[in-house]
Design an enzyme around this catalytic site. Structure first.
Site, PDB file in Angstrom:
ATOM      1  CB  ALA A 145      -0.916   0.002   1.223  1.00  0.00           C
ATOM      2  N   PRO A 147       0.855   4.215   1.500  1.00  0.00           N
ATOM      3  CG  PRO A 147      -0.874   4.019   3.044  1.00  0.00           C
ATOM      4  CD  PRO A 147      -0.603   3.995   1.594  1.00  0.00           C
ATOM      5  CE1 TYR A 148       5.069  -1.785   6.036  1.00  0.00           C
ATOM      6  CE2 TYR A 148       6.055  -2.130   3.879  1.00  0.00           C
ATOM      7  CZ  TYR A 148       6.009  -2.391   5.225  1.00  0.00           C
ATOM      8  OH  TYR A 148       6.930  -3.263   5.769  1.00  0.00           O
ATOM      9  CB  VAL A 149       5.565   2.671  -0.679  1.00  0.00           C
ATOM     10  CG1 VAL A 149       6.726   3.195  -1.519  1.00  0.00           C
ATOM     11  CG2 VAL A 149       5.176   1.266  -1.158  1.00  0.00           C
TER      12      VAL A 149
END
Length: 244
Positions: A145, A147-149
């Site tokens: 996802a 935001p994780y990146v």
């Protein structure tokens, strides 16, 4: 001090650090799992303290650091490993609350931890080492996802900034660039989407997921005097994923 210590890489790190003679403070939200792990480590002769809490809450982090200082006389090393992910929900379909939580845990958690840990190290007047868990998602879009990146990119930036700010005071700060690892979080993802295991390992030269202990050993080395000339680094523990 090890965060995210109730399972996966964090629990493996607790076992590895303790086996090498470290006195450890374990932090995670799930207190019962922490107690079970602590009992296991103490049965093997380890010196362990607990501080259940959430890395998104600065007061919880400060309490864990205080436990290290009170119980063991100071804080020499920290492994900021707590993380939270999500299946690859596209940006326009993602709830704001999911974005906020992923950023708060993965980036905000490292921020809260380093601020408190560095303060304790400076107050103690002795060298220290901090290791932050980033990811191959901190280098390129992995399919995780957005935001994780973004958060894992931020972890690398925070690591480099802290290394530059505190290097002259004897504090080393590094990050692990972790590839796909067989953790509780990964197992949950693969149970929901078993077809993702192939893509997760396809880029890695070794064509497999890591065992949590393999990541833990890298963190232990970075915290040790054996890595005395390593700081500001993004150390790959990814089976060669970032090499190709």
């Amino acid at each position: 001090m090890i965060t995210g210590a109730s399972s996966g890489i964090g629990a493996a790190a607790a076992r590895t650090f303790t086996a090498e003679g470290a006195r450890t403070v374990l932090m995670a939200r799930r207190e019962e799992k922490l107690r079970d792990l602590a009992a296991e480590l103490r049965a093997g002769g380890g010196e362990v303290a607990l501080s259940a809490g959430d890395v998104t809450r600065s007061e919880d982090v400060e309490r864990a650091v205080s436990v290290a200082v009170t119980e063991f006389g100071g804080l020499d090393a920290a492994f900021n490993n707590a993380g939270e992910g999500s299946l690859g929900t596209r940006m326009h379909e993602m709830e704001q609350s999911v974005y906020d939580r992923i950023m708060d845990v993965n980036a905000g958690g490292v921020w809260h931890c380093m601020r408190a840990q560095i303060r304790a190290m400076l107050d103690g007047g002795r060298p220290g080492s901090i290791v932050n868990t980033s990811s191959t998602a901190g280098l390129f879009a992995t399919g995780a996802a957005a935001p994780y990146v973004a958060a894992k990119h931020a972890v690398l930036g925070l690591t480099k900034a802290a290394a530059a700010e505190y290097g002259e005071q004897g504090i080393r700060v590094n990050a692990l660039v972790v590839g796909g690892t067989r953790t509780e979080m990964m197992d949950e993802v693969l149970r929901a989407r078993p077809e993702l295991e192939g893509p997760f390992v396809a880029r890695a030269i070794q064509r497999r997921l890591a065992d949590p202990e393999e990541v833990a050993r890298a963190a232990a080395w970075l915290c040790s005097d054996g890595a005395s000339f390593v700081t500001g680094g993004a150390i790959p523990v990814d089976g060669g994923c970032s090499a190709v």
